[in-house]
Scaffold this motif. Sequence first.
Motif, short mmCIF file in Angstrom:
data_model
loop_
_atom_site.label_atom_id
_atom_site.label_comp_id
_atom_site.label_asym_id
_atom_site.label_seq_id
_atom_site.Cartn_x
_atom_site.Cartn_y
_atom_site.Cartn_z
N ASN A 158 0.89 -1.03 -0.18
CA ASN A 158 -0.05 0.12 -0.06
C ASN A 158 0.96 1.22 -0.01
N GLU A 217 -5.23 -4.84 10.32
CA GLU A 217 -4.24 -3.79 10.67
C GLU A 217 -4.47 -3.19 11.96
N LEU A 262 0.01 -6.92 4.39
CA LEU A 262 -0.13 -5.62 3.76
C LEU A 262 0.73 -4.65 4.22
N VAL A 263 1.74 -4.18 3.63
CA VAL A 263 2.86 -3.50 3.77
C VAL A 263 2.92 -2.02 3.36
N GLY A 264 3.11 -1.22 4.13
CA GLY A 264 2.78 0.26 3.93
C GLY A 264 4.50 0.86 3.70
N GLY A 265 4.98 1.57 4.72
CA GLY A 265 6.33 2.17 4.43
C GLY A 265 7.21 1.14 3.79
N GLU A 273 -6.88 4.45 7.72
CA GLU A 273 -6.81 5.95 7.52
C GLU A 273 -8.13 6.16 6.96
N GLY A 297 1.00 -3.56 9.51
CA GLY A 297 1.58 -2.72 10.58
C GLY A 297 2.85 -2.78 10.81
N SER A 298 3.56 -1.78 10.26
CA SER A 298 5.12 -1.96 10.59
C SER A 298 5.86 -3.21 10.15
N VAL A 299 5.30 -3.82 9.24
CA VAL A 299 6.05 -4.80 8.53
C VAL A 299 7.35 -4.55 7.93
N LYS A 343 0.16 4.22 -0.12
CA LYS A 343 -0.62 5.54 0.37
C LYS A 343 -0.35 6.73 -0.53
N HIS A 360 -9.57 0.77 4.84
CA HIS A 360 -8.34 1.08 5.58
C HIS A 360 -8.55 2.09 6.85
N ALA A 385 -0.27 -0.09 15.37
CA ALA A 385 1.07 -0.72 14.55
C ALA A 385 1.42 -0.08 13.22
N ILE A 386 0.38 0.89 12.65
CA ILE A 386 0.58 1.38 11.28
C ILE A 386 1.44 2.43 11.47
N GLY A 387 2.41 2.61 10.72
CA GLY A 387 3.30 3.79 10.50
C GLY A 387 4.14 3.97 11.80
O1 G3P Z 1 -2.05 -0.66 4.55
C1 G3P Z 1 -0.69 -0.84 5.08
C2 G3P Z 1 -0.59 -0.20 6.30
O2 G3P Z 1 -1.32 0.72 7.03
C3 G3P Z 1 0.82 -0.56 7.33
O3 G3P Z 1 1.70 0.63 7.02
O4 G3P Z 1 3.76 1.83 7.03
O5 G3P Z 1 2.88 0.48 9.34
O6 G3P Z 1 3.64 -0.68 7.06
P1 G3P Z 1 3.17 0.46 7.72
#
Ligand code: G3P
Length: 251
Positions: A11, A168, A233-236, A98, A213-215, A13, A96, A172-174
């Motif tokens: 993702n 998620e 589901l990987v963000g950053g 967000e 979440g912070s993977v 974003k 999501h 833990a997200i970001g």
């Molecule tokens: O949708 C993926 C997400 O919300 C996780 O974000 O940056 O913590 O991997 P991040």
Amino acid sequence: TTPRKFFVGGNWKMNGSTKSIQSLVDTLNKANLPVEQVDVVVAPPAPYLALVRSTLDSKLGVSAQNVYAAKSGAFTGETSPLFLQDLDVHWTLTGHSERRQYFRESSEYVAEKTKFALDQGLSVIACIGESLIERETGATNTVLASQLEPLAAALTPADWARVVLAYEPVWAIGTGKVATPAQAQDAHKYIRAWLAKHVSPAVAQATRVIYGGSVTAGNSGELARMADIDGFLVGGASLKPEFTQIVKARL
Ligand code: G3P
């Protein structure tokens, strides 16, 4: 071993530019990702969907980050599922955290959008998860159930074949604060049990439940070994070269 194919979503974003996205696509195309064993789907910002779909290896999936629950008309600023189909983009995220937080999307609205997208032939990565205060007050499972209920009410059992559930936890997200493998496994196990009870045991067995979440490349291996974690589901980290290692976390 599980019959469920490992699934890793990226993702992106609201990040990137033509230049950075071209370079990310280039990296993914050259990474020789193990698509026989892992479904890989990336979700660029809407304005770049066409660019990504037309340049990314066709073995890799492309997803929107959001979609509207109508085919066309006077809905300024929204993305129709028909636009996505027209662009050969066959996935969308829904719900999501967000979007729930900043755009006030309720679980009922998320369910409506999910059903509409499925009815237009899209596959959906539907996101759920509790906040920090909800976890600290012991409300995690109650929250997950309340987010799943409208989805289960809106979807037919057959619809679930095109749904991936993303757990998620908002805390833990970001944040760099990844759920422990045990915390994630507990939540995924609860989600699967909930599906078995409220949808069907077959749907519960077949539906991928992925963690977000912070993977990172560093923590993905341990998480991927948990019985009910079917991917990420990987963000950053999906914007970085380490994404290719996360894709291979369970190989
Ligand atoms: O949708 C993926 C997400 O919300 C996780 O974000 O940056 O913590 O991997 P991040």
